[in-house]
Design a protein around this motif. Structure first.
Motif, PDB file in Angstrom:
ATOM      1  N   SER A 103      -0.831  -0.983  -3.430  1.00  0.00           N
ATOM      2  CA  SER A 103      -0.810  -1.166  -1.975  1.00  0.00           C
ATOM      3  C   SER A 103       0.184  -2.253  -1.579  1.00  0.00           C
ATOM      4  O   SER A 103       0.758  -2.928  -2.426  1.00  0.00           O
ATOM      5  N   HIS A 104       0.313  -2.423  -0.251  1.00  0.00           N
ATOM      6  CA  HIS A 104       1.233  -3.415   0.317  1.00  0.00           C
ATOM      7  C   HIS A 104       0.763  -4.851   0.086  1.00  0.00           C
ATOM      8  O   HIS A 104       1.516  -5.797   0.298  1.00  0.00           O
ATOM      9  N   LYS A 105      -0.487  -5.069  -0.312  1.00  0.00           N
ATOM     10  CA  LYS A 105      -1.052  -6.420  -0.307  1.00  0.00           C
ATOM     11  C   LYS A 105      -0.303  -7.393  -1.211  1.00  0.00           C
ATOM     12  O   LYS A 105      -0.308  -8.596  -0.982  1.00  0.00           O
ATOM     13  N   ILE A 106       0.365  -6.868  -2.209  1.00  0.00           N
ATOM     14  CA  ILE A 106       1.117  -7.720  -3.129  1.00  0.00           C
ATOM     15  C   ILE A 106       2.239  -8.483  -2.401  1.00  0.00           C
ATOM     16  O   ILE A 106       2.652  -9.551  -2.839  1.00  0.00           O
ATOM     17  N   GLY A 131     -11.690  -4.380  -3.760  1.00  0.00           N
ATOM     18  CA  GLY A 131     -10.865  -4.934  -4.824  1.00  0.00           C
ATOM     19  C   GLY A 131      -9.371  -4.781  -4.642  1.00  0.00           C
ATOM     20  O   GLY A 131      -8.596  -5.204  -5.494  1.00  0.00           O
ATOM     21  N   GLN A 132      -8.926  -4.198  -3.513  1.00  0.00           N
ATOM     22  CA  GLN A 132      -7.484  -4.040  -3.339  1.00  0.00           C
ATOM     23  C   GLN A 132      -6.795  -5.400  -3.168  1.00  0.00           C
ATOM     24  O   GLN A 132      -5.776  -5.665  -3.788  1.00  0.00           O
ATOM     25  N   TRP A 133      -7.386  -6.242  -2.334  1.00  0.00           N
ATOM     26  CA  TRP A 133      -6.806  -7.569  -2.143  1.00  0.00           C
ATOM     27  C   TRP A 133      -6.978  -8.398  -3.412  1.00  0.00           C
ATOM     28  O   TRP A 133      -6.038  -9.043  -3.872  1.00  0.00           O
ATOM     29  N   GLY A 221      -5.975 -12.168   2.651  1.00  0.00           N
ATOM     30  CA  GLY A 221      -5.265 -10.894   2.515  1.00  0.00           C
ATOM     31  C   GLY A 221      -4.749 -10.263   3.792  1.00  0.00           C
ATOM     32  O   GLY A 221      -3.966  -9.316   3.739  1.00  0.00           O
ATOM     33  N   SER A 222      -5.195 -10.769   4.960  1.00  0.00           N
ATOM     34  CA  SER A 222      -4.760 -10.151   6.223  1.00  0.00           C
ATOM     35  C   SER A 222      -4.936 -11.136   7.379  1.00  0.00           C
ATOM     36  O   SER A 222      -5.248 -12.311   7.145  1.00  0.00           O
ATOM     37  N   VAL A 223      -4.733 -10.657   8.596  1.00  0.00           N
ATOM     38  CA  VAL A 223      -5.053 -11.336   9.865  1.00  0.00           C
ATOM     39  C   VAL A 223      -4.216 -12.572  10.198  1.00  0.00           C
ATOM     40  O   VAL A 223      -3.722 -12.697  11.305  1.00  0.00           O
ATOM     41  N   GLY A 254       0.695   3.294  11.701  1.00  0.00           N
ATOM     42  CA  GLY A 254       0.101   2.622  10.545  1.00  0.00           C
ATOM     43  C   GLY A 254      -1.389   2.454  10.752  1.00  0.00           C
ATOM     44  O   GLY A 254      -1.882   2.489  11.891  1.00  0.00           O
ATOM     45  N   CYS A 255      -2.120   2.274   9.643  1.00  0.00           N
ATOM     46  CA  CYS A 255      -3.564   2.057   9.740  1.00  0.00           C
ATOM     47  C   CYS A 255      -3.837   0.554   9.882  1.00  0.00           C
ATOM     48  O   CYS A 255      -3.031  -0.270   9.464  1.00  0.00           O
ATOM     49  N   VAL A 256      -4.968   0.230  10.491  1.00  0.00           N
ATOM     50  CA  VAL A 256      -5.293  -1.177  10.733  1.00  0.00           C
ATOM     51  C   VAL A 256      -6.683  -1.538  10.215  1.00  0.00           C
ATOM     52  O   VAL A 256      -7.690  -0.969  10.633  1.00  0.00           O
ATOM     53  N   GLY A 257      -6.685  -2.481   9.261  1.00  0.00           N
ATOM     54  CA  GLY A 257      -7.931  -3.145   8.863  1.00  0.00           C
ATOM     55  C   GLY A 257      -7.929  -4.459   9.619  1.00  0.00           C
ATOM     56  O   GLY A 257      -8.521  -4.604  10.685  1.00  0.00           O
ATOM     57  N   GLY A 258      -7.185  -5.438   9.084  1.00  0.00           N
ATOM     58  CA  GLY A 258      -6.924  -6.665   9.825  1.00  0.00           C
ATOM     59  C   GLY A 258      -5.588  -6.572  10.554  1.00  0.00           C
ATOM     60  O   GLY A 258      -5.286  -7.360  11.439  1.00  0.00           O
ATOM     61  N   GLY A 259      -4.752  -5.642  10.123  1.00  0.00           N
ATOM     62  CA  GLY A 259      -3.497  -5.386  10.817  1.00  0.00           C
ATOM     63  C   GLY A 259      -2.240  -5.802  10.072  1.00  0.00           C
ATOM     64  O   GLY A 259      -1.160  -5.788  10.656  1.00  0.00           O
ATOM     65  N   SER A 260      -2.325  -6.132   8.778  1.00  0.00           N
ATOM     66  CA  SER A 260      -1.136  -6.701   8.135  1.00  0.00           C
ATOM     67  C   SER A 260      -0.068  -5.665   7.794  1.00  0.00           C
ATOM     68  O   SER A 260       1.117  -5.904   8.002  1.00  0.00           O
ATOM     69  N   ASN A 261      -0.464  -4.492   7.264  1.00  0.00           N
ATOM     70  CA  ASN A 261       0.601  -3.537   6.891  1.00  0.00           C
ATOM     71  C   ASN A 261       1.261  -2.972   8.146  1.00  0.00           C
ATOM     72  O   ASN A 261       2.481  -2.871   8.221  1.00  0.00           O
ATOM     73  N   PHE A 262       0.459  -2.632   9.151  1.00  0.00           N
ATOM     74  CA  PHE A 262       1.014  -2.072  10.389  1.00  0.00           C
ATOM     75  C   PHE A 262       1.913  -3.091  11.089  1.00  0.00           C
ATOM     76  O   PHE A 262       3.022  -2.775  11.529  1.00  0.00           O
ATOM     77  N   ALA A 331     -12.679   0.963   2.740  1.00  0.00           N
ATOM     78  CA  ALA A 331     -13.254  -0.386   2.810  1.00  0.00           C
ATOM     79  C   ALA A 331     -12.314  -1.356   3.510  1.00  0.00           C
ATOM     80  O   ALA A 331     -12.758  -2.266   4.205  1.00  0.00           O
ATOM     81  N   GLY A 332     -11.014  -1.137   3.333  1.00  0.00           N
ATOM     82  CA  GLY A 332     -10.025  -2.020   3.928  1.00  0.00           C
ATOM     83  C   GLY A 332      -9.990  -1.949   5.449  1.00  0.00           C
ATOM     84  O   GLY A 332      -9.350  -2.770   6.092  1.00  0.00           O
ATOM     85  N   LEU A 333     -10.649  -0.966   6.036  1.00  0.00           N
ATOM     86  CA  LEU A 333     -10.640  -0.847   7.505  1.00  0.00           C
ATOM     87  C   LEU A 333     -11.973  -1.269   8.117  1.00  0.00           C
ATOM     88  O   LEU A 333     -12.211  -1.068   9.302  1.00  0.00           O
ATOM     89  N   PRO A 378      -7.843   6.000   1.144  1.00  0.00           N
ATOM     90  CA  PRO A 378      -8.629   6.377   2.320  1.00  0.00           C
ATOM     91  C   PRO A 378      -8.166   5.633   3.581  1.00  0.00           C
ATOM     92  O   PRO A 378      -8.185   6.206   4.676  1.00  0.00           O
ATOM     93  N   GLU A 379      -7.700   4.397   3.440  1.00  0.00           N
ATOM     94  CA  GLU A 379      -7.180   3.640   4.586  1.00  0.00           C
ATOM     95  C   GLU A 379      -5.914   4.320   5.116  1.00  0.00           C
ATOM     96  O   GLU A 379      -5.775   4.616   6.307  1.00  0.00           O
ATOM     97  N   THR A 380      -4.980   4.567   4.182  1.00  0.00           N
ATOM     98  CA  THR A 380      -3.699   5.183   4.522  1.00  0.00           C
ATOM     99  C   THR A 380      -3.890   6.550   5.170  1.00  0.00           C
ATOM    100  O   THR A 380      -3.093   6.968   6.024  1.00  0.00           O
ATOM    101  N   PHE A 407       2.959   4.112   4.569  1.00  0.00           N
ATOM    102  CA  PHE A 407       2.050   4.634   3.539  1.00  0.00           C
ATOM    103  C   PHE A 407       1.545   3.441   2.733  1.00  0.00           C
ATOM    104  O   PHE A 407       2.096   3.054   1.708  1.00  0.00           O
ATOM    105  N   SER A 408       0.459   2.832   3.249  1.00  0.00           N
ATOM    106  CA  SER A 408       0.041   1.507   2.757  1.00  0.00           C
ATOM    107  C   SER A 408      -0.456   1.486   1.318  1.00  0.00           C
ATOM    108  O   SER A 408      -0.389   0.442   0.660  1.00  0.00           O
ATOM    109  N   GLY A 409      -0.963   2.620   0.814  1.00  0.00           N
ATOM    110  CA  GLY A 409      -1.428   2.591  -0.577  1.00  0.00           C
ATOM    111  C   GLY A 409      -1.864   3.959  -1.079  1.00  0.00           C
ATOM    112  O   GLY A 409      -2.047   4.894  -0.304  1.00  0.00           O
TER     113      GLY A 409
HETATM  114  C1  LIG Z   1      -6.311  -3.566   2.690  1.00  0.00           C
HETATM  115  C2  LIG Z   1      -5.653  -2.274   2.999  1.00  0.00           C
HETATM  116  C3  LIG Z   1      -5.438  -1.844   4.332  1.00  0.00           C
HETATM  117  C4  LIG Z   1      -5.896  -2.622   5.537  1.00  0.00           C
HETATM  118  O1  LIG Z   1      -5.428  -3.915   5.643  1.00  0.00           O
HETATM  119  P1  LIG Z   1      -4.315  -4.351   6.734  1.00  0.00           P
HETATM  120  O2  LIG Z   1      -4.344  -5.828   6.688  1.00  0.00           O
HETATM  121  O3  LIG Z   1      -4.754  -3.795   8.056  1.00  0.00           O
HETATM  122  O4  LIG Z   1      -3.046  -3.768   6.288  1.00  0.00           O
HETATM  123  C5  LIG Z   1      -4.764  -0.654   4.542  1.00  0.00           C
HETATM  124  N1  LIG Z   1      -4.361   0.119   3.520  1.00  0.00           N
HETATM  125  C6  LIG Z   1      -4.557  -0.241   2.227  1.00  0.00           C
HETATM  126  C7  LIG Z   1      -4.085   0.662   1.142  1.00  0.00           C
HETATM  127  C8  LIG Z   1      -5.218  -1.442   1.931  1.00  0.00           C
HETATM  128  O5  LIG Z   1      -5.410  -1.798   0.649  1.00  0.00           O
END
Ligand SMILES: *Cc1c(COP(=O)(O)O)cnc(C)c1O
Length: 424
Positions: A103-106, A131-133, A221-223, A254-262, A331-333, A378-380, A407-409
């Motif tokens: 994923s983008h978290k790296i 566990g992604q973060w 990991g986000s926000v 883009g998908c938004v959990g905390g909003g970092s990838n978008f 879970a990330g959302l 599932p987030e993507t 395509f976040s992950g």
């Molecule tokens: C953690 C995660 C997200 C959600 O986090 P954002 O901070 O909103 O990007 C989205 N996609 C993947 C694959 C994640 O691991």
């Protein structure tokens, strides 16, 4: 053209309104959360959190690490999906799934590990659920040779073994939360030895560890603004890649959990609109889960970033920090709020938000995997769903739009989700 940028882009000075600053609570003021920040974060990261500087140079060692994990990442045209949908639209996806942890978290984990190491921090602590973060941070800590302690919610620790194993493989110390390492953990364990844990509890344990151990700092990991800043490497690369092929985006998704990838994906484009009037006709669409509908149904108010209320209050769209979302697989959302900068852009009408159910997005993921060969996380899958909706709209109206999605992950460590849902 050099695709990998030399600087991250900070959108704060270009926002249409000043960003509301973090605040301490007035009603249950026990200690100043704002004064706590220097104990929690390396000082360079705190500088980045509050800077008005537009471009921040990416340190050479971080750039080098980016290259070694596969940056710049490809921007790929989803030709098979276009054909399947019989759409005149062109669909591109930016492949953040190609990183070592999928994923983008790296992108931010590497920066946070680098600054911690540079400031002599011995150990980074954090929380994780799926566990992604946690795995991104464990990987980054391994690369910068710094210790990593991950508090993983006990329910995930037991039910989701693969990312736990991955973190341990990277050399991280992974403990089920609540744990016996902290006061709050011991207290909760005394009440219930099998306590399933929650992200809020895990954050409290990670923060408590930093308060007690001066050589440890907390990674997030986000926000936070600095996390969004690091993720702009995604959008800056995308902009250059689009320039190279002569495309101008009509829709960015883009998908938004905390909003970092978008945010990292769109901020350079929105910034150019605000500064120079470019990308005037580009639509920016944030996709969330109906299970945690902060952007489509939440309120724009001051709320703590964490469930426990250890962190300062931030002005953002939120469903409230004590909101318990139904158990969904993305879970990330599940996070209760959207990052302050992103929230402001939604409030100002620059970003539109939509929400989907789990069933809808998993079906979109199946369609995508069958034609493009790549399994979305599932987030993507939320972003993929919206791209399909847009492309179908283009088919009906015969519009030749250019649709770009982040395509976040990938979902290769979430395959059980697809089995449970019978999506395959
Ligand atoms: C953690 C995660 C997200 C959600 O986090 P954002 O901070 O909103 O990007 C989205 N996609 C993947 C694959 C994640 O691991």
């Amino acid at each position: 053209m050099n695709i990998l940028p030399s600087h991250w882009y900070n959108i704060v000075p270009d926002l249409p309104k000043p960003l509301p600053p973090p605040r301490d609570p007035e009603d249950d003021y026990i200690f100043s959360r704002i004064e706590l920040l220097p104990k929690l974060f390396p000082s360079e990261l705190l500088d980045q959190e509050f800077t008005a500087e537009r471009y921040i140079q990416i340190p050479g060692e971080v750039l080098d690490a980016y290259r070694r994990i596969g940056r710049p990442t490809p921007l790929v045209r989803a030709v098979n999906l276009e054909r399947l949908l019989n759409t005149p639209a062109r669909i591109y996806f930016k492949r953040e799934d190609l990183s070592p942890t999928g994923s983008h978290k790296i992108n931010t984990a590497l920066a946070q590990a680098y600054y911690a190491k540079k400031e002599g921090v011995q150990m980074l602590t954090t929380e994780t659920s799926a566990g992604q973060w946690g795995s991104a941070l464990a990987c980054a800590c391994a690369m910068f040779d710094i210790r990593c302690l991950v508090f993983m919610t006990r329910s995930s620790y037991i039910r989701k073994p693969y990312r736990r194993i991955l973190m341990k493989l990277y050399g991280a110390d992974v403990v089920p939360s609540p744990s016996d390492r902290t006061e709050i953990g011991r207290r909760l364990l005394m009440e219930n030895q099998e306590h399933p844990g929650s992200l809020g509890i895990a954050i409290s344990e990670a923060v408590e560890t930093c308060m007690k151990d001066g050589s440890a700092k907390y990674a997030v990991g986000s926000v936070m603004n600095f996390v969004l800043l690091h993720q702009t490497v995604i959008g800056l690369e995308t902009m250059r890649q689009l320039e190279e092929i002569g495309e101008i985006p009509d829709v960015m998704i883009g998908c938004v959990g905390g909003g970092s990838n978008f945010s990292g994906f769109i901020f350079p484009f929105i910034g150019n609109r605000l500064k120079d009037g470019d990308f005037k006709n580009t639509e920016f669409i944030a996709v969330e889960s109906k299970a945690s509908p902060k952007m489509t149904e939440g309120s724009y108010i001051y709320e703590h970033g964490d469930t426990a209320g250890y962190l300062p209050m931030l002005k953002m769209y939120t469903v409230g920090r004590s909101y318990v979302p139904p158990p969904i697989h993305a879970a990330g959302l599940r996070y209760h709020a959207a990052a302050p900068i992103l929230s402001l852009l939604i409030k100002e009408g620059l970003v539109k938000a939509v929400a989907y159910t789990q069933e809808e997005v998993l079906e979109a993921a199946r369609v995508f995997a069958r034609v493009e060969g790549i399994v979305p996380a599932p987030e993507t899958a939320h972003a993929v769903k919206q791209a399909i909706v847009e492309a179908e709209h283009c088919r009906r109206r015969n519009l030749k739009k250019t649709i770009i999605l982040c395509f976040s992950g990938h979902g290769l460590l979430d395959l059980s989700v697809f089995e449970e849902y019978g999506t395959y």
